[in-house]
Design a protein around this motif. Structure first.
Motif, PDB file in Angstrom:
ATOM      1  N   GLU A   1       0.824  -1.207   0.000  1.00 48.27           N
ATOM      2  CA  GLU A   1       0.000   0.000   0.000  1.00 48.27           C
ATOM      3  C   GLU A   1       0.860   1.260   0.000  1.00 48.27           C
ATOM      4  O   GLU A   1       0.546   2.237  -0.689  1.00 48.27           O
TER       5      GLU A   1
ATOM      6  N   THR B   1       2.147  14.386 -13.990  1.00 49.89           N
ATOM      7  CA  THR B   1       1.090  14.993 -14.818  1.00 49.89           C
ATOM      8  C   THR B   1       0.889  16.457 -14.485  1.00 49.89           C
ATOM      9  O   THR B   1       0.013  17.105 -15.054  1.00 49.89           O
TER      10      THR B   1
ATOM     11  N   ALA C   1       2.922   9.648 -10.136  1.00 47.21           N
ATOM     12  CA  ALA C   1       2.112   9.823 -11.346  1.00 47.21           C
ATOM     13  C   ALA C   1       1.416  11.178 -11.325  1.00 47.21           C
ATOM     14  O   ALA C   1       1.354  11.866 -12.355  1.00 47.21           O
ATOM     15  N   ARG C   2       0.900  11.587 -10.174  1.00 44.77           N
ATOM     16  CA  ARG C   2       0.257  12.909 -10.077  1.00 44.77           C
ATOM     17  C   ARG C   2       1.282  13.997 -10.341  1.00 44.77           C
ATOM     18  O   ARG C   2       1.013  14.951 -11.046  1.00 44.77           O
TER      19      ARG C   2
ATOM     20  N   ALA D   1       2.322   1.633  -3.489  1.00 43.19           N
ATOM     21  CA  ALA D   1       1.265   2.073  -4.406  1.00 43.19           C
ATOM     22  C   ALA D   1       0.983   3.555  -4.231  1.00 43.19           C
ATOM     23  O   ALA D   1       0.829   4.283  -5.224  1.00 43.19           O
ATOM     24  N   GLU D   2       0.924   4.017  -3.010  1.00 48.46           N
ATOM     25  CA  GLU D   2       0.686   5.437  -2.758  1.00 48.46           C
ATOM     26  C   GLU D   2       1.843   6.279  -3.289  1.00 48.46           C
ATOM     27  O   GLU D   2       1.622   7.343  -3.881  1.00 48.46           O
ATOM     28  N   SER D   3       3.064   5.811  -3.118  1.00 50.20           N
ATOM     29  CA  SER D   3       4.221   6.527  -3.666  1.00 50.20           C
ATOM     30  C   SER D   3       4.141   6.607  -5.186  1.00 50.20           C
ATOM     31  O   SER D   3       4.440   7.653  -5.779  1.00 50.20           O
ATOM     32  N   LEU D   4       3.761   5.517  -5.810  1.00 45.33           N
ATOM     33  CA  LEU D   4       3.624   5.514  -7.268  1.00 45.33           C
ATOM     34  C   LEU D   4       2.500   6.439  -7.735  1.00 45.33           C
ATOM     35  O   LEU D   4       2.642   7.140  -8.737  1.00 45.33           O
ATOM     36  N   ARG D   5       1.391   6.463  -6.998  1.00 50.77           N
ATOM     37  CA  ARG D   5       0.300   7.383  -7.349  1.00 50.77           C
ATOM     38  C   ARG D   5       0.769   8.831  -7.227  1.00 50.77           C
ATOM     39  O   ARG D   5       0.472   9.662  -8.084  1.00 50.77           O
ATOM     40  N   ALA D   6       1.516   9.116  -6.163  1.00 47.28           N
ATOM     41  CA  ALA D   6       2.036  10.471  -5.975  1.00 47.28           C
ATOM     42  C   ALA D   6       2.995  10.840  -7.104  1.00 47.28           C
ATOM     43  O   ALA D   6       2.960  11.957  -7.621  1.00 47.28           O
TER      44      ALA D   6
END
Length: 67
Positions: free
Chosen positions: A48, A62, A58-59, A51-56
């Motif tokens: 988890e 972008t 990706a944000r 995953a949160e690091s990867l989402r950050a």
């Protein structure tokens, strides 16, 4: 590696027939299950966090601002 069937049956017979052996077996089984659950919880937390690091990331890539 598999235990020979006759050895497995004799060990199971020993566990079921001897209360002390059965208690030791159950204690070891409880310990193994607790250890497994603990490892699973640690792996879930790690996954988890990654995953949160990867989402950050990706944000951030972008152009969104990190919060």
């Amino acid at each position: 590696m598999r235990a020979p069937t006759h050895d497995l049956h004799s060990e199971l017979d020993r566990i079921t027939s001897d209360p002390e052996t059965r208690a030791l077996f159950r204690a070891e089984l409880d310990r193994a299950i607790s250890e497994h659950c603990s490892q699973e919880a640690a792996l879930t937390a790690f996954t988890e966090a990654v995953a949160e690091s990867l989402r950050a990331l990706a944000r951030f890539a972008t152009g969104e601002r990190a919060s």
